[in-house]
Design a protein around this motif. Structure first.
Motif, short mmCIF file in Angstrom:
data_model
loop_
_atom_site.label_atom_id
_atom_site.label_comp_id
_atom_site.label_asym_id
_atom_site.label_seq_id
_atom_site.Cartn_x
_atom_site.Cartn_y
_atom_site.Cartn_z
N SER A 1 59.79 49.99 2.21
CA SER A 1 61.09 51.10 1.76
C SER A 1 62.62 50.50 1.20
CB SER A 1 61.48 52.28 3.01
OG SER A 1 62.36 53.35 2.77
N ASP A 2 63.23 49.60 1.79
CA ASP A 2 64.49 49.26 1.85
C ASP A 2 64.22 47.95 0.54
OD1 ASP A 2 67.19 48.61 2.52
OD2 ASP A 2 65.97 46.06 2.65
N TYR B 1 64.22 50.85 -2.17
CA TYR B 1 66.20 51.18 -2.55
C TYR B 1 66.58 50.70 -3.60
CZ TYR B 1 70.71 52.06 -1.66
OH TYR B 1 72.03 52.73 -1.53
N GLU C 1 55.43 49.47 10.79
CA GLU C 1 56.72 49.99 11.43
C GLU C 1 57.96 49.54 10.13
OE1 GLU C 1 58.09 51.68 15.06
OE2 GLU C 1 56.81 53.28 15.14
N ASN C 2 57.42 48.33 10.72
CA ASN C 2 58.66 46.68 9.80
C ASN C 2 58.30 47.05 8.84
OD1 ASN C 2 59.93 46.28 12.46
ND2 ASN C 2 58.58 44.39 12.56
N THR C 3 56.44 46.44 8.33
CA THR C 3 55.98 46.81 6.87
C THR C 3 57.02 47.98 6.16
OG1 THR C 3 54.37 45.45 7.31
CG2 THR C 3 54.52 46.36 5.51
N ALA C 4 56.83 48.54 6.50
CA ALA C 4 57.49 50.12 5.36
C ALA C 4 58.72 50.25 5.40
CB ALA C 4 56.58 51.77 6.67
N LYS C 5 59.51 49.98 6.66
CA LYS C 5 60.66 49.62 6.57
C LYS C 5 61.19 48.86 5.71
CE LYS C 5 65.21 49.15 8.89
NZ LYS C 5 65.72 48.71 10.41
N TYR C 6 59.95 47.59 5.50
CA TYR C 6 60.69 46.55 4.06
C TYR C 6 60.78 46.90 3.01
CZ TYR C 6 60.18 42.48 1.95
OH TYR C 6 60.61 41.28 0.80
#
Length: 677
Positions: free
Chosen positions: A75-76, A79, A68-73
């Motif tokens: 994605s950010d 962006y 989850e953290n990697t996906a969030k990183y």
């Protein structure tokens, strides 16, 4: 940037397939452990089962958290990169315009919009919005390279991707201004020379000389102040000028009218003073600039004076002025300046071609071989151009003699061979003529029209090369060979000098044009002949070259038999309409007529082999035959001139000649004849 995101890889253990594999392995290990534990002790198996379940839950939870953290990183990061692209596209200082195949604007970024004003642009054609921009797009659409363009008051680098319909414009106005300022502030060095100062002041008293000096200094100082130049008088007839390139270009725009102002004002006082100026710029080495400015001044003087030569260190010379005829003064100083200017021009070229007029005489060929030797003394290859299909018997003998000198013979070319060998950096030297229409090789002249030097002893006529690099015309010289001979004194002395063949050829040229030193022969003529004899010129060979054959002698005497007096002191001879004569025979007949008592001027009219009518004119000096021939479209020297007439007969040519003579020497008769006509 998107490609970079696509290329971003997660760690291997975060891949979904690998997660499932890890889970299955753990479950497998748990099952195997439980089986072995149950076989030994069920209590131990229970404890082990609980521990393994806890470990499995912990590992799976940790893996899920990391995922989850990697996906969030990612994605950010994606962006932020995309937002950066958008911000750069909108705010970066590069104008971007998208257009379709119809030329309609589909989108522009805000940076470009500021150059288009507040007008609505979307959906409109580029031409509707800004015709100037549309023209720039059309001009550069086929090129994928960056180009420098002017749009409005600004300068841009433009590149167009036609395949996707995008225009990129980078404003470089500020940097262009810095570059322009650098160019404008380059140092230019100039030298001003008062052409005829010594001659004018010889007959003046001290007060008049002082007044002249004050006038010239004040006028030049005013001119220098007008263009922010530094001017310093370094000698009675010499000024030094220091300026910026911007000031020099401003003076160029006015075409250096200071020359006209000083000449016209001094002319009112009956002592017309002319100036020659040489300017050099485009070089950081001041010593090189000073040397170049002196060379440019020498070039201006060599072209006749009363003019300005401006030249960048690696550019073409630009000429201004030269509105008056060159002063007809012959001094050793002028010969030296011309010789040195010739050397400077030779240094700038790869090869040199020298030629005389059509059906060349001994003066034209002698001068050509002399120039060839001067070029060789300066380390340059020089070719003598001769049309051997159209020459007189004396030139035939000369070309036979040259075969004994293979190193010279190999450099004698036909007009066709010369055109093939000539390059963009070749030089053409026209000797013994200045009219392109009578030059030996018209196609060669056309190819090198902008790189031409003229050396001649005939008076300059209206027809003349448009922009010769150097002009040396001395109407009071006996021959072109005399002018060329004087140059040898100022050539490099550590190389092979003129040989016997060249010296003999040049002496023959002088002999022909002076009629064996009986006409147009001054002290300089005899000095030149003495020099040629001292370096090996063979007088007996000269006689051999100038011998007439029997047929020519008979034709000449036949022409002389037709003699008639058209004025008290003028004789005329004519050939027949149905018989062709060599123009050289006509010239020899005219020369012979002058040896008769009571004849001051002679004219011989014949039909040439090419069908044209030739008129040869000679005089003892009291009658200016050049003016007479100019009236008929020809020219030459005041005592030696000629012309050619097309679409005329011998009788018609005679009528035209008589009309001109009547106009010049009997105006009343000419007016009466015109009334009767």
């Amino acid at each position: 940037m998107k490609n970079k995101i696509k290329q971003l890889k997660l760690p291997q253990f975060l891949d979904d397939a690998r997660l499932r594999m890890v889970a299955l392995v753990l479950l497998g290990l748990t099952a195997v452990s439980l089986i072995f534990a149950a076989m030994l002790n069920w209590f131990i198996a229970l404890i082990l089962f609980v521990l393994l379940i806890g470990t499995l839950i912990t590992v799976l939870y940790a893996i899920e958290t990391v995922t989850e953290n990697t996906a969030k990183y990612v994605s950010d990061l994606s962006y932020r990169i995309k937002r950066g692209e958008q911000e750069a596209l909108i705010k970066m200082p590069i104008g971007i315009l998208l257009y379709n195949e119809k030329g309609e604007i589909q989108w522009t970024n805000p940076y470009l919009q500021q150059y288009l004003g507040n007008k609505e642009v979307l959906g409109k054609t580029i031409k509707e919005v800004d015709p100037e921009l549309a023209e720039l797009v059309v001009q550069n659409e086929d090129s994928n390279e960056t180009k420098l363009v002017h749009w409005g008051d600004n300068q841009f680098q433009i590149i167009i991707q036609e395949s996707i319909g995008v225009v990129y414009l980078l404003d470089i106005t500020r940097y262009a201004a810095i570059e322009d300022r650098y160019e404008d502030e380059q140092v230019a060095i100039g030298q001003v020379f008062l052409d005829n100062y010594d001659e004018i002041t010889q007959t003046m008293d001290d007060q008049a000389i002082s007044n002249l000096n004050n006038y010239v200094t004040n006028e030049l100082s005013r001119w220098a102040n007008q263009f922010q130049m530094f001017l310093k008088r370094v000698d009675d007839d010499h000024f030094f000028v220091l300026a910026y390139a911007k000031s020099l270009h401003a003076a160029e725009k006015e075409k250096f009218k200071i020359l006209d102002e000083i000449r016209e004002e001094t002319s009112k006082q009956n002592f017309p003073l002319t100036l020659s100026v040489g300017f050099a710029y485009g070089e950081s080495d001041l010593a090189v600039l000073a040397t170049t400015s002196q060379s440019n001044l020498d070039l201006a003087l060599g072209r006749g004076g009363d003019q300005v030569v401006v030249k960048a260190n690696d550019g073409q010379a630009r000429f201004y002025g030269g509105k008056t005829n060159p002063m007809e003064k012959r001094t050793r100083v002028r010969a030296r300046m011309i010789s040195q200017a010739l050397q400077e021009v030779f240094k700038q070229v790869d090869s040199i071609f020298v030629m005389g007029h059509i059906r060349p005489d001994m003066d034209a060929l002698g001068a050509s071989f002399g120039i060839r030797r001067i070029a060789e003394m300066n380390g340059k290859k020089c070719y003598v151009v001769v049309d051997q299909n159209n020459i007189h018997t004396d030139i035939q003998r000369l070309l036979e003699e040259v075969k004994g000198y293979p190193e010279i013979a190999v450099e004698v070319l036909s007009p066709e061979e010369a055109v093939e060998k000539a390059t963009a950096n070749s030089l053409l030297v026209m000797v013994d003529h200045s009219k392109p229409s009578i030059t030996m090789a018209p196609k060669l002249y056309e190819k090198l029209a902008q790189r031409t030097i003229v050396l001649d002893h005939h008076r300059r006529g209206e027809e003349f090369p448009e922009n010769p690099m150097l002009v040396y015309i001395e109407p009071y010289a006996s021959s072109t060979c005399e002018l060329v001979t004087e140059m040898f004194e100022y050539q490099p002395q550590n190389v092979a000098n003129i040989n016997k063949f060249e010296a003999t050829t040049m002496l023959a040229g002088i002999t022909v044009d002076t009629q064996s030193f009986s006409m147009r022969s001054g002290t300089r003529t005899f000095d030149a002949a003495r020099y040629l004899r001292s370096v090996g010129a063979d007088a007996s060979m000269v006689q051999h070259l100038l011998k007439e054959n029997v047929d020519n002698y008979i034709q000449k005497n036949h022409l002389i038999e037709t003699i008639e007096m058209v004025e008290d002191n003028m004789a005329l001879c004519m050939g027949e309409d149905n018989r062709s004569y060599d123009p050289v025979i006509a010239a020899q007949a005219a020369d012979t007529l002058l040896s008769l008592s009571g004849i001051e001027a002679a004219f011989v009219i014949v039909k040439r082999p090419d069908g044209m009518i030739a008129i040869s004119a000679r005089s003892l000096g009291d009658v200016n035959v050049q003016v007479i021939m100019e009236k008929l479209g020809g020219g030459g020297h005041l005592s030696n001139a000629a012309t050619q007439l097309k679409d005329a007969t011998v009788s018609e040519a005679k009528a035209k000649l008589l009309a001109v003579l009547a106009e010049l020497f009997d105006p009343e008769e000419a007016e009466e004849n015109a009334t009767n006509d």
